[in-house]
Design a protein around this motif. Structure first.
Motif, PDB file in Angstrom:
ATOM      1  N   GLY A   1     -62.982  54.084 -35.184  1.00  0.00           N
ATOM      2  CA  GLY A   1     -61.526  53.988 -35.265  1.00  0.00           C
ATOM      3  C   GLY A   1     -60.920  53.299 -34.057  1.00  0.00           C
ATOM      4  N   CYS A   2     -59.591  53.244 -34.021  1.00  0.00           N
ATOM      5  CA  CYS A   2     -58.916  52.553 -32.924  1.00  0.00           C
ATOM      6  C   CYS A   2     -57.520  53.129 -32.739  1.00  0.00           C
ATOM      7  CB  CYS A   2     -58.823  51.059 -33.230  1.00  0.00           C
ATOM      8  SG  CYS A   2     -57.973  50.160 -31.935  1.00  0.00           S
ATOM      9  N   ASP A   3     -57.172  53.431 -31.464  1.00  0.00           N
ATOM     10  CA  ASP A   3     -55.834  53.948 -31.143  1.00  0.00           C
ATOM     11  C   ASP A   3     -54.913  52.855 -30.617  1.00  0.00           C
ATOM     12  OD1 ASP A   3     -56.354  56.486 -31.924  1.00  0.00           O
ATOM     13  OD2 ASP A   3     -56.789  57.264 -29.933  1.00  0.00           O
ATOM     14  N   LYS A   4     -55.410  51.618 -30.563  1.00  0.00           N
ATOM     15  CA  LYS A   4     -54.554  50.543 -30.058  1.00  0.00           C
ATOM     16  C   LYS A   4     -53.789  49.961 -31.249  1.00  0.00           C
ATOM     17  CE  LYS A   4     -57.454  49.919 -26.086  1.00  0.00           C
ATOM     18  NZ  LYS A   4     -58.407  51.023 -26.389  1.00  0.00           N
ATOM     19  N   SER A   5     -52.917  49.024 -30.984  1.00  0.00           N
ATOM     20  CA  SER A   5     -52.143  48.512 -32.116  1.00  0.00           C
ATOM     21  C   SER A   5     -51.864  47.029 -31.912  1.00  0.00           C
ATOM     22  CB  SER A   5     -50.831  49.291 -32.269  1.00  0.00           C
ATOM     23  OG  SER A   5     -50.174  49.311 -31.024  1.00  0.00           O
ATOM     24  N   CYS A   6     -52.935  46.242 -31.868  1.00  0.00           N
ATOM     25  CA  CYS A   6     -52.769  44.795 -31.738  1.00  0.00           C
ATOM     26  C   CYS A   6     -51.966  44.306 -32.943  1.00  0.00           C
ATOM     27  CB  CYS A   6     -54.126  44.116 -31.667  1.00  0.00           C
ATOM     28  SG  CYS A   6     -55.090  44.710 -30.262  1.00  0.00           S
ATOM     29  N   ALA A   7     -51.034  43.397 -32.670  1.00  0.00           N
ATOM     30  CA  ALA A   7     -50.023  43.051 -33.669  1.00  0.00           C
ATOM     31  C   ALA A   7     -50.584  42.397 -34.926  1.00  0.00           C
ATOM     32  CB  ALA A   7     -48.983  42.136 -33.034  1.00  0.00           C
ATOM     33  N   TYR A   8     -51.827  41.882 -34.847  1.00  0.00           N
ATOM     34  CA  TYR A   8     -52.396  41.157 -35.984  1.00  0.00           C
ATOM     35  C   TYR A   8     -53.426  41.965 -36.762  1.00  0.00           C
ATOM     36  CZ  TYR A   8     -55.817  40.801 -32.307  1.00  0.00           C
ATOM     37  OH  TYR A   8     -56.683  41.133 -31.297  1.00  0.00           O
ATOM     38  N   CYS A   9     -53.738  43.190 -36.329  1.00  0.00           N
ATOM     39  CA  CYS A   9     -54.982  43.832 -36.761  1.00  0.00           C
ATOM     40  C   CYS A   9     -54.790  44.997 -37.731  1.00  0.00           C
ATOM     41  CB  CYS A   9     -55.738  44.309 -35.528  1.00  0.00           C
ATOM     42  SG  CYS A   9     -57.333  45.015 -35.920  1.00  0.00           S
ATOM     43  N   VAL A  10     -55.638  45.028 -38.757  1.00  0.00           N
ATOM     44  CA  VAL A  10     -55.555  46.093 -39.767  1.00  0.00           C
ATOM     45  C   VAL A  10     -56.413  47.313 -39.420  1.00  0.00           C
ATOM     46  CG1 VAL A  10     -55.012  44.775 -41.842  1.00  0.00           C
ATOM     47  CG2 VAL A  10     -57.370  44.900 -41.089  1.00  0.00           C
ATOM     48  N   VAL A  11     -57.282  47.162 -38.420  1.00  0.00           N
ATOM     49  CA  VAL A  11     -58.263  48.227 -38.168  1.00  0.00           C
ATOM     50  C   VAL A  11     -57.641  49.624 -37.970  1.00  0.00           C
ATOM     51  CG1 VAL A  11     -60.020  49.027 -36.512  1.00  0.00           C
ATOM     52  CG2 VAL A  11     -60.148  46.732 -37.471  1.00  0.00           C
ATOM     53  N   PRO A  12     -56.565  49.751 -37.163  1.00  0.00           N
ATOM     54  CA  PRO A  12     -56.002  51.100 -37.004  1.00  0.00           C
ATOM     55  C   PRO A  12     -55.556  51.710 -38.345  1.00  0.00           C
ATOM     56  CG  PRO A  12     -55.115  49.621 -35.346  1.00  0.00           C
ATOM     57  CD  PRO A  12     -55.868  48.770 -36.327  1.00  0.00           C
ATOM     58  N   PHE A  13     -55.235  50.847 -39.322  1.00  0.00           N
ATOM     59  CA  PHE A  13     -54.817  51.358 -40.644  1.00  0.00           C
ATOM     60  C   PHE A  13     -56.012  51.651 -41.536  1.00  0.00           C
ATOM     61  CE2 PHE A  13     -51.708  48.332 -39.035  1.00  0.00           C
ATOM     62  CZ  PHE A  13     -50.583  49.144 -38.955  1.00  0.00           C
TER      63      PHE A  13
ATOM     64  N   GLY B   1     -68.965  50.329 -31.531  1.00  0.00           N
ATOM     65  CA  GLY B   1     -67.636  50.928 -31.645  1.00  0.00           C
ATOM     66  C   GLY B   1     -66.612  49.820 -31.713  1.00  0.00           C
ATOM     67  N   GLN B   2     -65.484  50.079 -32.390  1.00  0.00           N
ATOM     68  CA  GLN B   2     -64.415  49.082 -32.434  1.00  0.00           C
ATOM     69  C   GLN B   2     -64.014  48.730 -31.007  1.00  0.00           C
ATOM     70  OE1 GLN B   2     -64.022  50.594 -35.633  1.00  0.00           O
ATOM     71  NE2 GLN B   2     -64.160  48.494 -36.340  1.00  0.00           N
ATOM     72  N   ASN B   3     -63.893  49.777 -30.174  1.00  0.00           N
ATOM     73  CA  ASN B   3     -63.680  49.610 -28.745  1.00  0.00           C
ATOM     74  C   ASN B   3     -64.743  50.474 -28.082  1.00  0.00           C
ATOM     75  OD1 ASN B   3     -61.190  47.989 -28.621  1.00  0.00           O
ATOM     76  ND2 ASN B   3     -60.319  49.744 -29.661  1.00  0.00           N
ATOM     77  N   VAL B   4     -65.943  49.941 -27.995  1.00  0.00           N
ATOM     78  CA  VAL B   4     -67.094  50.758 -27.601  1.00  0.00           C
ATOM     79  C   VAL B   4     -66.905  51.341 -26.200  1.00  0.00           C
ATOM     80  CG1 VAL B   4     -68.521  48.881 -26.644  1.00  0.00           C
ATOM     81  CG2 VAL B   4     -69.624  50.784 -27.799  1.00  0.00           C
TER      82      VAL B   4
ATOM     83  N   SER C   1     -66.291  45.313 -26.674  1.00  0.00           N
ATOM     84  CA  SER C   1     -65.530  45.902 -25.575  1.00  0.00           C
ATOM     85  C   SER C   1     -64.069  45.468 -25.629  1.00  0.00           C
ATOM     86  CB  SER C   1     -66.113  45.453 -24.239  1.00  0.00           C
ATOM     87  OG  SER C   1     -67.428  45.917 -24.104  1.00  0.00           O
ATOM     88  N   HIS C   2     -63.189  46.383 -25.235  1.00  0.00           N
ATOM     89  CA  HIS C   2     -61.770  46.016 -25.103  1.00  0.00           C
ATOM     90  C   HIS C   2     -61.484  45.768 -23.622  1.00  0.00           C
ATOM     91  CE1 HIS C   2     -57.427  46.179 -24.998  1.00  0.00           C
ATOM     92  NE2 HIS C   2     -57.445  45.977 -26.307  1.00  0.00           N
ATOM     93  N   PRO C   3     -60.860  44.617 -23.287  1.00  0.00           N
ATOM     94  CA  PRO C   3     -60.656  44.292 -21.871  1.00  0.00           C
ATOM     95  C   PRO C   3     -59.908  45.381 -21.090  1.00  0.00           C
ATOM     96  CG  PRO C   3     -60.253  42.361 -23.217  1.00  0.00           C
ATOM     97  CD  PRO C   3     -60.447  43.514 -24.176  1.00  0.00           C
TER      98      PRO C   3
ATOM     99  N   GLN D   1     -49.674  42.300 -28.316  1.00  0.00           N
ATOM    100  CA  GLN D   1     -49.774  43.717 -27.916  1.00  0.00           C
ATOM    101  C   GLN D   1     -51.211  44.088 -27.529  1.00  0.00           C
ATOM    102  OE1 GLN D   1     -46.253  44.815 -31.116  1.00  0.00           O
ATOM    103  NE2 GLN D   1     -48.093  46.051 -31.171  1.00  0.00           N
ATOM    104  N   ARG D   2     -51.819  43.181 -26.736  1.00  0.00           N
ATOM    105  CA  ARG D   2     -53.229  43.381 -26.385  1.00  0.00           C
ATOM    106  C   ARG D   2     -53.428  44.348 -25.218  1.00  0.00           C
ATOM    107  NH1 ARG D   2     -57.719  43.077 -28.888  1.00  0.00           N
ATOM    108  NH2 ARG D   2     -58.868  42.042 -27.246  1.00  0.00           N
ATOM    109  N   LEU D   3     -52.362  44.751 -24.544  1.00  0.00           N
ATOM    110  CA  LEU D   3     -52.424  45.774 -23.492  1.00  0.00           C
ATOM    111  C   LEU D   3     -53.108  45.334 -22.193  1.00  0.00           C
ATOM    112  CD1 LEU D   3     -53.319  48.909 -25.673  1.00  0.00           C
ATOM    113  CD2 LEU D   3     -51.044  48.044 -25.110  1.00  0.00           C
TER     114      LEU D   3
HETATM  115  S1  SF4 Z   1     -58.134  44.098 -32.385  1.00  0.00           S
HETATM  116 FE1  SF4 Z   1     -59.498  45.752 -31.710  1.00  0.00          FE
HETATM  117  S2  SF4 Z   1     -58.263  46.910 -30.219  1.00  0.00           S
HETATM  118 FE2  SF4 Z   1     -56.818  45.659 -31.392  1.00  0.00          FE
HETATM  119  S3  SF4 Z   1     -56.121  47.027 -33.038  1.00  0.00           S
HETATM  120 FE3  SF4 Z   1     -57.847  45.810 -33.849  1.00  0.00          FE
HETATM  121  S4  SF4 Z   1     -59.646  47.097 -33.501  1.00  0.00           S
HETATM  122 FE4  SF4 Z   1     -58.004  47.932 -32.233  1.00  0.00          FE
END
Ligand code: SF4
Length: 432
Positions: free
Chosen positions: A140-152, A184-187, A221-223, A260-262
């Motif tokens: 899973g993922c707790d981040k919310s990059c503006a383009y990404c469906v993974v958190p959903f 991991g999505q963000n290992v 990895s997430h930067p 919203q890459r943080l």
């Molecule tokens: S790009 Fe990676 S860090 Fe960003 S929301 Fe998607 S899975 Fe999470």
């Protein structure tokens, strides 16, 4: 992660008494494990679903798993009425129970909850590769990059306990696996939920100490969460592969913010500096999105400049793709498709030149490879270096697999004699 999810699903089904067949035509249950990261992948699923549609009347049961299942939910039943099971990855622990419902004659079964606390931790994985094994450590993922469906589609972040990860890694070593890849999505956001409280760098260092394990990799990895102790761990133990995939997505400060890459460009560059200053020669690879809404020519130039400065060993380039539920969908200034393609091609060409240059520096070096296969067409063995480079090689003393054995699965030294943009080539040499 999807490939490994499929391995877990197959393992779970085998434990339930199912047998796996080689051709979908022979199957009574056909499961599609899906990806919705880009629109094209999603369209492919619905196209493929039509393939065996006629067989549904003959008793074949169809299920859709993965991110398209999670995203589209019960709408899949409308678009493909022959489908009986729709389940996202957060519900895979319930698969046996859902299969029982199907066997009992239930026509529509869904597993779409995202409120699970559990990672998909199953003892029933059927691994495809006899030497290299994936281990999911965080889902899973707790981040919310503006383009990404993974958190959903994959739900909130949840880590496995370090004890459960170590148990799996040790049992893989006992079974003869020599290479493990932590997933991991963000290992690197891994946080041990047990009292032991290991962070990712500690988990890495501990897995590298397991007897029998020759290589440990990790992705992705997430930067923002990429901390210096990870580099120190790689520097401290050659079992940890000196390859880091660190997706930057854009070299423009403004675009990174809108994505919203943080992290900022400067923070990302600091991490690159740690790697460039490491004792070991760390190969750095990345992902880039071109044509994000509002990306100007100047923004794109900044991305190209960043890539030329860092000199990535390789990269995946994606054209921005509109995804449902994501904030970027509402942004103005969507870039026309032709312009995205133009930027894609420019970056691809620059990166090709970088790879030709980088790979040529390996000529004359002796690299240890893990042998992954044999290419019948070129009559060469296929090996992978610790930096994750493909190194094809020949060995006059062992020209091909035969009844005398194979090199596949072994570790051996190869002298690099040639290089190209995407791979290296060489001759096997005796251990130094
Ligand atoms: S790009 Fe990676 S860090 Fe960003 S929301 Fe998607 S899975 Fe999470």
């Amino acid at each position: 992660m999807n490939a490994h999810d499929s391995e877990k699903v197959v393992g779970t089904l085998l434990a339930e008494g199912y047998t796996q067949v080689d051709e979908p035509e022979l199957a009574e249950l056909v499961l599609y494990n899906t990806c919705s990261i880009r629109d094209k992948a999603e369209q492919k699923v619905f196209h493929r679903l039509q393939q065996f549609k006629r067989e549904a009347g003959k008793g074949k049961v169809f299920g859709v798993l993965g991110c398209v299942a999670q995203q589209e939910g019960e709408r899949i039943f409308e678009r493909a009425p022959h489908v009986s099971l729709v389940a996202g990855s957060a519900s895979y622990t319930r698969l046996p129970e859902m299969l029982v419902q199907l066997e009992a004659g239930n026509r529509r079964v869904t597993g779409l909850g995202l409120d699970t606390e559990e990672a998909f931790d199953t003892p029933y994985t059927r691994r495809d590769n006899p030497h290299r094994a994936y281990i999911t450590i965080i889902e899973g993922c707790d981040k919310s990059c503006a383009y990404c469906v993974v958190p959903f589609t994959r739900g909130p972040e949840r880590s496995r306990t370090s004890e459960s990860v170590m148990r799996e890694a040790r049992s893989l070593a006992e079974l003869g696996y020599t290479e493990i890849q932590l997933l991991g999505q963000n290992v690197n956001s891994y946080r041990d939920p047990s009292a032991q409280g290991w962070d990712f760098a500690t988990l890495l260092a501990k897995t590298a100490e397991i007897s029998g394990i020759r290589r440990v990799r990790f992705t992705t990895s997430h930067p923002r969460d990429f901390v210096k102790p990870i580099i120190d761990a790689i520097d401290g133990n050659p079992v940890l592969c000196n390859h880091v995939h660190l997706p930057v997505q854009s070299g423009s400060r403004a675009v990174l913010k809108r994505m919203q890459r943080l992290y900022t460009r400067d923070e990302y560059m600091r991490r690159i500096e740690w790697m460039k200053n490491a004792r070991r020669d760390i190969a750095i690879t990345t992902d880039i999105i071109v044509g994000f809404p509002g990306e100007t020519e100047a923004d794109f130039d900044e991305t190209v400049r960043l890539c030329e400065q860092i000199e990535y060993e390789s990269m995946f380039i994606f054209k921005y793709s509109r995804r449902p539920n994501t904030p970027a969908l509402e942004y103005g200034d969507h870039i026309p498709e032709e312009e995205k393609t133009r930027r894609f091609l420019i970056l691809q060409e620059r990166q090709r030149a970088i790879q030709i240059r980088r790979n040529s520096t390996y000529v004359g070096r002796i690299e240890e490879v893990h042998v992954e296969g044999f290419n019948l067409a070129t009559e060469q063995w296929i090996g992978r270096t610790t930096q994750h480079k493909t190194l094809n090689f020949s060995d006059p003393a062992f020209p091909a697999p035969s009844q005398n054995g194979t090199l596949v699965g072994q570790y051996t030294n190869v002298l690099v004699t040639r290089s190209g943009p995407n791979s290296l080539a060489g001759e096997r040499v005796k251990a130094q």
